[in-house]
Write an enzyme that holds these catalytic residues in place. Structure first.
Site, PDB file in Angstrom:
ATOM      1  N   SER A   1     -54.406  78.503 -91.404  1.00  0.00           N
ATOM      2  CA  SER A   1     -54.896  77.553 -90.590  1.00  0.00           C
ATOM      3  C   SER A   1     -56.195  77.685 -89.909  1.00  0.00           C
ATOM      4  O   SER A   1     -56.546  79.036 -89.709  1.00  0.00           O
ATOM      5  CB  SER A   1     -53.734  77.307 -89.367  1.00  0.00           C
ATOM      6  OG  SER A   1     -53.990  76.615 -88.295  1.00  0.00           O
TER       7      SER A   1
ATOM      8  N   TYR B   1     -48.895  80.317 -82.699  1.00  0.00           N
ATOM      9  CA  TYR B   1     -48.826  79.642 -84.041  1.00  0.00           C
ATOM     10  C   TYR B   1     -50.036  80.462 -84.654  1.00  0.00           C
ATOM     11  O   TYR B   1     -49.939  80.648 -85.987  1.00  0.00           O
ATOM     12  CB  TYR B   1     -49.099  78.221 -83.547  1.00  0.00           C
ATOM     13  CG  TYR B   1     -49.400  77.606 -85.142  1.00  0.00           C
ATOM     14  CD1 TYR B   1     -48.722  77.441 -86.126  1.00  0.00           C
ATOM     15  CD2 TYR B   1     -50.808  77.087 -85.329  1.00  0.00           C
ATOM     16  CE1 TYR B   1     -48.863  76.864 -87.498  1.00  0.00           C
ATOM     17  CE2 TYR B   1     -50.993  76.542 -86.697  1.00  0.00           C
ATOM     18  CZ  TYR B   1     -50.218  76.121 -87.434  1.00  0.00           C
ATOM     19  OH  TYR B   1     -50.411  75.758 -88.807  1.00  0.00           O
TER      20      TYR B   1
END
Length: 329
Positions: free
Chosen positions: A128, A153
């Site tokens: 990501s 995350y």
């Protein structure tokens, strides 16, 4: 017929990738735990479309279930794995951190172990843009230091990259990590800002505009993401000769539009496509968010001859058309 395993096949990117590979003539095995992080009926709708293909098999599985994952690999001749299953969302990681540890860390090591023991040719996995944290240097390059994540995350995605490198180094497993940049498009995730904006604008509700609309995002249309993934899948990494610190068959690429757009301008594009002006509530930036994402995609282009280019006007028009048809709105 080559068999590809796609984890998270009922998710946004997993669905589109599965559909593309099925149309290209591959045999696809999809697994998903169909969790209720967002509307399960949307995941089910994606799955029903995939099930129309004769060369698609689906297994309701959670990556945390180590024995079932290992048995799946044992019972099927899988050549390539694309790991897209993960607990997504920066903000949700502040509320439910254990979901990220289970799916993104324990689940990922289960996939790595299965690849190790079953002679997988190539593991491609989702990382990501969030790994860049609040880096000031732009555009973000895969050569940049990413040791300062600002959300759990992001930390789990950075951990995935380190874990993959370890397995590439120890067991010679070719792995490629893809740092996705703000993916949007048809059959998208309802927790994403553009989806929420569209829904609320059509329902006459006020939309929340964080950082007073001054954030910038490298919005990347789903079709561009899929084209990049498919090309990367076919290019199996070999031991590196250009990295003095590693000789592992390991690669990392950014996949982004290489053209950041201000959040307020993105909202204006949605308003134009809908033909409706939004009522806006301007708010400060949220914990875990970053002010800008901006992908350097030179390495991707050099390696596979492709970089995303869909303008937001086209991408948003496609999304809005789908949204109105799907939700009959």
């Amino acid at each position: 017929m080559e068999t590809i395993l796609i984890t998270g096949s009922s998710g946004f990117i997993g669905f589109h990738l599965s559909q593309r590979l099925l149309n290209d003539g591959y045999s696809v095995i999809g697994i998903d735990n169909m969790n209720d992080y967002y509307d399960v009926s949307l995941k089910q709708a994606r799955l029903e479309i995939l099930k129309q293909h004769h060369n698609f098999q689906f297994f309701l599985l959670d990556l945390v279930d180590r024995i079932s994952i290992m048995n799946l690999f044992k019972e099927n001749k899988i050549t390539t794995v694309v790991n897209l299953a993960a607990q997504a969302g920066v903000r949700y990681s502040l509320e439910n951190p254990h979901a990220y540890v289970d799916s993104n860390l324990i689940g990922f090591v289960n996939i790595l172990e299965a690849c190790r023991h079953h002679n997988i040719q190539h593991l491609v996995y989702a990382s990501s843009s969030s790994v860049y944290g609040a880096n000031k240097k732009i555009p973000f390059s895969t050569q940049d230091n990413v040791d300062n994540p600002v959300s759990l995350y992001a930390a789990t995605k950075k951990a995935n990259e380190l874990m993959a490198h370890t397995y590439s180094h120890l067991y010679n497993i070719p792995t490629t990590g893809l740092r996705f940049f703000t993916v949007y498009g048809t059959y998208g995730r309802p927790d994403m800002a553009y989806f929420i904006f569209t829904k609320n604008i059509l329902e006459g509700k006020k939309i929340k505009v964080f950082n007073y609309g001054d954030m910038q995002r490298d919005f990347t249309y789903i079709d561009d993401i899929i084209e990049g993934v498919v090309r990367v899948m076919k290019q199996i990494p070999t031991p590196q000769t250009d990295n003095p610190n590693s000789k592992a068959p390991y690669r990392l690429y950014n996949i982004g539009n290489n053209k950041p757009v201000k959040l307020i301008d993105f909202i204006t594009t949605i308003e134009k496509s809908l033909g409706v002006t939004a009522e806006k509530e301007f708010l400060p930036i949220q914990p875990g968010d970053v002010p800008i994402t901006y992908a350097d995609v030179d390495d991707l282009y050099k390696s596979v001859g492709f970089k995303p280019s869909t303008p937001i006007e086209k991408g948003i028009d496609e999304f809005v058309k789908w949204y109105r048809e799907f939700y009959q709105n």
